[in-house]
Design a protein around this motif. Structure first.
Motif, PDB file in Angstrom:
ATOM      1  N   ALA A 110       0.810  -1.217   0.000  1.00  0.00           N
ATOM      2  CA  ALA A 110       0.000   0.000   0.000  1.00  0.00           C
ATOM      3  C   ALA A 110       0.847   1.272   0.000  1.00  0.00           C
ATOM      4  N   ALA A 111       2.126   1.117  -0.295  1.00  0.00           N
ATOM      5  CA  ALA A 111       3.024   2.283  -0.313  1.00  0.00           C
ATOM      6  C   ALA A 111       2.587   3.273  -1.391  1.00  0.00           C
ATOM      7  N   PRO A 112       2.914   4.570  -1.226  1.00  0.00           N
ATOM      8  CA  PRO A 112       2.475   5.593  -2.188  1.00  0.00           C
ATOM      9  C   PRO A 112       2.932   5.340  -3.624  1.00  0.00           C
ATOM     10  N   ASP A 113       4.078   4.690  -3.786  1.00  0.00           N
ATOM     11  CA  ASP A 113       4.604   4.473  -5.133  1.00  0.00           C
ATOM     12  C   ASP A 113       4.128   3.162  -5.758  1.00  0.00           C
ATOM     13  N   VAL A 114       3.166   2.494  -5.118  1.00  0.00           N
ATOM     14  CA  VAL A 114       2.672   1.209  -5.634  1.00  0.00           C
ATOM     15  C   VAL A 114       1.221   1.376  -6.082  1.00  0.00           C
ATOM     16  N   ASP A 115       0.927   0.900  -7.290  1.00  0.00           N
ATOM     17  CA  ASP A 115      -0.450   0.901  -7.783  1.00  0.00           C
ATOM     18  C   ASP A 115      -1.122  -0.388  -7.297  1.00  0.00           C
ATOM     19  N   LEU A 116      -1.784  -0.296  -6.159  1.00  0.00           N
ATOM     20  CA  LEU A 116      -2.352  -1.490  -5.522  1.00  0.00           C
ATOM     21  C   LEU A 116      -3.359  -2.192  -6.427  1.00  0.00           C
ATOM     22  N   ASP A 117      -4.193  -1.431  -7.128  1.00  0.00           N
ATOM     23  CA  ASP A 117      -5.223  -2.033  -7.970  1.00  0.00           C
ATOM     24  C   ASP A 117      -4.642  -2.797  -9.136  1.00  0.00           C
ATOM     25  N   ALA A 118      -3.422  -2.434  -9.558  1.00  0.00           N
ATOM     26  CA  ALA A 118      -2.805  -3.080 -10.720  1.00  0.00           C
ATOM     27  C   ALA A 118      -2.001  -4.314 -10.352  1.00  0.00           C
ATOM     28  N   LEU A 119      -1.836  -4.580  -9.061  1.00  0.00           N
ATOM     29  CA  LEU A 119      -1.018  -5.726  -8.653  1.00  0.00           C
ATOM     30  C   LEU A 119      -1.702  -7.044  -9.012  1.00  0.00           C
ATOM     31  N   PRO A 120      -0.939  -8.008  -9.520  1.00  0.00           N
ATOM     32  CA  PRO A 120      -1.524  -9.326  -9.791  1.00  0.00           C
ATOM     33  C   PRO A 120      -1.918 -10.012  -8.484  1.00  0.00           C
ATOM     34  N   ASP A 121      -2.904 -10.896  -8.559  1.00  0.00           N
ATOM     35  CA  ASP A 121      -3.383 -11.592  -7.364  1.00  0.00           C
ATOM     36  C   ASP A 121      -2.268 -12.360  -6.668  1.00  0.00           C
ATOM     37  N   GLU A 122      -1.363 -12.923  -7.421  1.00  0.00           N
ATOM     38  CA  GLU A 122      -0.286 -13.718  -6.834  1.00  0.00           C
ATOM     39  C   GLU A 122       0.580 -12.870  -5.913  1.00  0.00           C
ATOM     40  N   GLU A 123       0.769 -11.594  -6.312  1.00  0.00           N
ATOM     41  CA  GLU A 123       1.594 -10.721  -5.481  1.00  0.00           C
ATOM     42  C   GLU A 123       0.883 -10.387  -4.163  1.00  0.00           C
ATOM     43  N   LEU A 124      -0.455 -10.331  -4.198  1.00  0.00           N
ATOM     44  CA  LEU A 124      -1.213 -10.105  -2.968  1.00  0.00           C
ATOM     45  C   LEU A 124      -1.069 -11.267  -1.993  1.00  0.00           C
ATOM     46  N   GLN A 125      -0.781 -12.445  -2.533  1.00  0.00           N
ATOM     47  CA  GLN A 125      -0.671 -13.655  -1.718  1.00  0.00           C
ATOM     48  C   GLN A 125       0.738 -13.930  -1.243  1.00  0.00           C
ATOM     49  N   THR A 126       1.737 -13.376  -1.903  1.00  0.00           N
ATOM     50  CA  THR A 126       3.124 -13.784  -1.664  1.00  0.00           C
ATOM     51  C   THR A 126       3.797 -12.939  -0.590  1.00  0.00           C
ATOM     52  N   LEU A 127       4.407 -13.640   0.366  1.00  0.00           N
ATOM     53  CA  LEU A 127       5.219 -12.999   1.402  1.00  0.00           C
ATOM     54  C   LEU A 127       6.685 -13.136   1.015  1.00  0.00           C
ATOM     55  N   HIS A 128       7.415 -12.012   1.039  1.00  0.00           N
ATOM     56  CA  HIS A 128       8.831 -12.004   0.651  1.00  0.00           C
ATOM     57  C   HIS A 128       9.711 -11.829   1.881  1.00  0.00           C
ATOM     58  N   VAL A 129      11.012 -12.060   1.704  1.00  0.00           N
ATOM     59  CA  VAL A 129      11.952 -11.984   2.814  1.00  0.00           C
ATOM     60  C   VAL A 129      11.935 -10.601   3.461  1.00  0.00           C
ATOM     61  N   GLY A 130      11.736  -9.564   2.657  1.00  0.00           N
ATOM     62  CA  GLY A 130      11.697  -8.210   3.208  1.00  0.00           C
ATOM     63  C   GLY A 130      10.512  -7.959   4.116  1.00  0.00           C
ATOM     64  N   ASP A 131       9.506  -8.842   4.052  1.00  0.00           N
ATOM     65  CA  ASP A 131       8.332  -8.691   4.921  1.00  0.00           C
ATOM     66  C   ASP A 131       8.578  -9.227   6.326  1.00  0.00           C
ATOM     67  N   LEU A 132       9.597 -10.080   6.459  1.00  0.00           N
ATOM     68  CA  LEU A 132       9.910 -10.585   7.798  1.00  0.00           C
ATOM     69  C   LEU A 132      10.356  -9.423   8.684  1.00  0.00           C
TER      70      LEU A 132
END
Length: 556
Positions: free
Chosen positions: A531-553
């Motif tokens: 949801a960062a200002p530089d991210v187009d949330l509506d344009a994100l693919p569904d897979e990206e909404l589901q995926t947790l990356h190392v930077g999220d830890l």
């Protein structure tokens, strides 16, 4: 509806009828004590002596189908023979008979019902409903007035569940002083329910075949004692379903011998799910193999799994020996679970409830979770009823007491020992269809078991839940993520063991809950990233909404 007290019987005949009723030992004892009091009072009056003022009005507490109405009718006749009431009839009433729909109509309606009961007993079932809704308080006030005005020739019995009747007594300050005597009706044991089944069958002209007599005790244990259990009525429902199956069996036959028409055989007994007796709330039924597979599929807990398998094996062999007519050693099924928080104690307790349902030890297989605040009252005398009410909810399943050691405080004014004493009584009285699991830290649970001499003998085994290893916590993290439709990226998988190893295992460590907290923080960080200002949330693919990356830890 008003009726006469029926043909007169002598006091010994009436007491003999009471004695021949199945079960109800504490009820019989209480009635005999009241009869002895009244008999002595009568003799003192006849001798011109003073007698103490006594309230004859009664509170009957107990679950449905425990013969409360039957005992009320018998009491009415006993009271007639003792000169307490003149006619000995019983008027049965409930809320709808006493409470009107419009203002000013309730008092006359209640008064009319009371007047119909003069000379006998007014029996108000589910009396606690008189504390609910508009105009109910008016009915209670009028009832108290009539109890006072007609005290020489009217006895009122109010009946209902124990907890609800305690609340009813608090609804009006005049109630407790009017209802001085309480009679508690226990649930019937499985043996007593089997006896009721036999009596009802013979009363309808049926005979029980030898194979049905052999199968009946085990089948009775499968009557669910959760919601919907109605004691003698549940036995009647089982009989009715058995007769229905017998009719279906005989309808497929040609010529039927007359003696076969009134013979019930083992094959006429319905399966538990087809018995017409309302099932408990232990969830959808699964086979023993499915439940054991679920146990085996749990991460870690190797010693716990071994002990549960042993419990299941013992129970199966006991059942087989019983069916072969061999002696079976008495076993306590109650358990102590020791371990730190988050080690799946509640999950395993829920699984054990369902396993024991399939093994015929429990009828409903549901789990009631409780702790000290649910069991301890605020004032003297309120703890035992509160504890009893919680236990009654667990009949047919498992009562899981978390942090059970908190029931044994050091203060002499603490009401915990009262809860423990009531717990021990109910564990004994309900041993046919109740399993209690007390859980907590190992050292504290030793202190709990030493607090009362009866505790160690009641709890047959202790199951120790080990802490999860780092590898097991990583597996729990991944399972929880998948259950919430999240995927773990390759880089997160590689970094996860180090993140798990960084969890502080001192104060606040909670095993599986700590893994869940790590996942929740990871999901929160992913949400902030997406949801960062530089991210187009509506344009994100569904897979990206589901995926947790190392930077999220989260950073340790």
């Amino acid at each position: 509806m008003q009726g006469s007290g029926g043909p007169r019987k002598t006091l010994p005949e009436l007491l003999s009828e009471l004695d021949t009723m199945l079960g109800l030992a504490p009820v019989k004892q209480r009635v005999r004590a009241m009869v002895a009091e009244m008999d002595i009072d009568r003799k003192r009056r006849a001798a011109g002596m003073k007698t103490a003022e006594r309230s004859r009005h009664l509170v009957f507490t107990g679950n449905p189908g425990t013969a409360k109405t039957t005992v009320a009718r018998l009491l009415a006749q006993i009271y007639r023979e003792l000169g307490v009431v003149s006619s000995g009839h019983v008027v049965e009433a409930q809320r709808s008979d006493l409470v009107a729909e419009f203002l000013g109509q309730t008092a006359p309606k209640t008064r009319a019902v009371c007047e119909s009961a003069i000379g006998g007993i007014l029996f108000i079932d589910e009396a606690y409903t008189l504390t609910e809704g508009d105009y109910a308080a008016e009915a209670v006030a009028e009832l108290l007035t009539q109890m006072e005005n007609r005290r020489d020739d009217l006895v009122v019995i109010v009946a209902g569940y124990p907890k609800e009747m305690d609340e009813f007594m608090e609804a009006n300050p005049g109630l407790r002083s009017r209802f001085a005597n309480r009679v508690e009706f226990p649930d019937y044991s499985n043996e007593e329910l089997a006896g009721i089944f036999r009596i009802m069958a013979r009363g309808q002209g049926y005979e029980l075949a030898e194979d049905l007599e052999t199968a009946l005790p085990q089948r009775i244990t499968r009557i669910p004692r959760g919601r919907g259990f109605a004691n003698g009525r549940s036995a009647r429902q089982l009989l009715e379903a058995t007769i229905t199956r017998q009719s279906g069996r005989l309808a497929t036959m040609g010529d039927i011998a007359p003696e076969a028409l009134n013979l019930l055989v083992a094959n006429d007994l319905p399966a538990p799910e087809d018995s017409g007796v309302q099932q408990g709330d232990g969830g959808a039924r699964r086979s023993l193999a499915e439940l054991m597979a679920e146990l085996d599929g749990m991460i870690g807990l190797a010693p716990v799994k071994d002990q549960v398998r042993t419990l299941v094996a013992e129970t199966r062999v006991d059942a087989r020996r019983r069916s072969a007519g061999l002696k079976v050693a008495a076993r306590s099924r109650h358990l102590v679970f020791t371990g730190n928080p988050g080690t799946a104690k509640t999950t395993v307790a829920r699984l054990i409830a369902q396993l024991f349902r399939e093994l015929g030890v429990l009828s409903s297989g549901h789990l009631v979770e409780t702790s000290r605040p649910d069991l301890i009252g605020e004032y003297i005398g309120t703890t035992a009823p509160k504890t009893r009410a919680v236990i009654e909810k667990a009949i047919g399943g498992v009562l899981f007491i978390d942090e059970a050691y908190t029931l044994v405080g050091d203060s002499p004014s603490d009401y915990g020992p009262e809860a423990v004493a009531e717990l021990l009584v109910q564990m004994e009285n309900r041993r046919d269809d109740l399993l209690v699991i007390a859980a907590g830290y190992p050292a504290d649970m030793d202190r709990f078991l030493d607090a009362n001499s009866g505790l160690r003998s009641r709890f047959g085994a202790t199951v120790t839940f080990p802490d999860y290893s780092d590898e097991e916590l990583a597996g729990i993290f991944e399972i929880m993520a998948r259950s919430q439709n999240y995927l773990l990226s390759h880089d997160l998988r590689q970094a996860l063991p180090a993140a798990i190893a960084g969890i502080d295992r001192t104060v606040g460590f909670a095993n599986g809950r700590s893994a869940r907290q790590l996942l929740e923080r990871t999901i929160a960080r992913q949400a902030v990233r997406l949801a960062a200002p530089d991210v187009d949330l509506d344009a994100l693919p569904d897979e990206e909404l589901q995926t947790l990356h190392v930077g999220d830890l989260p950073v340790a």
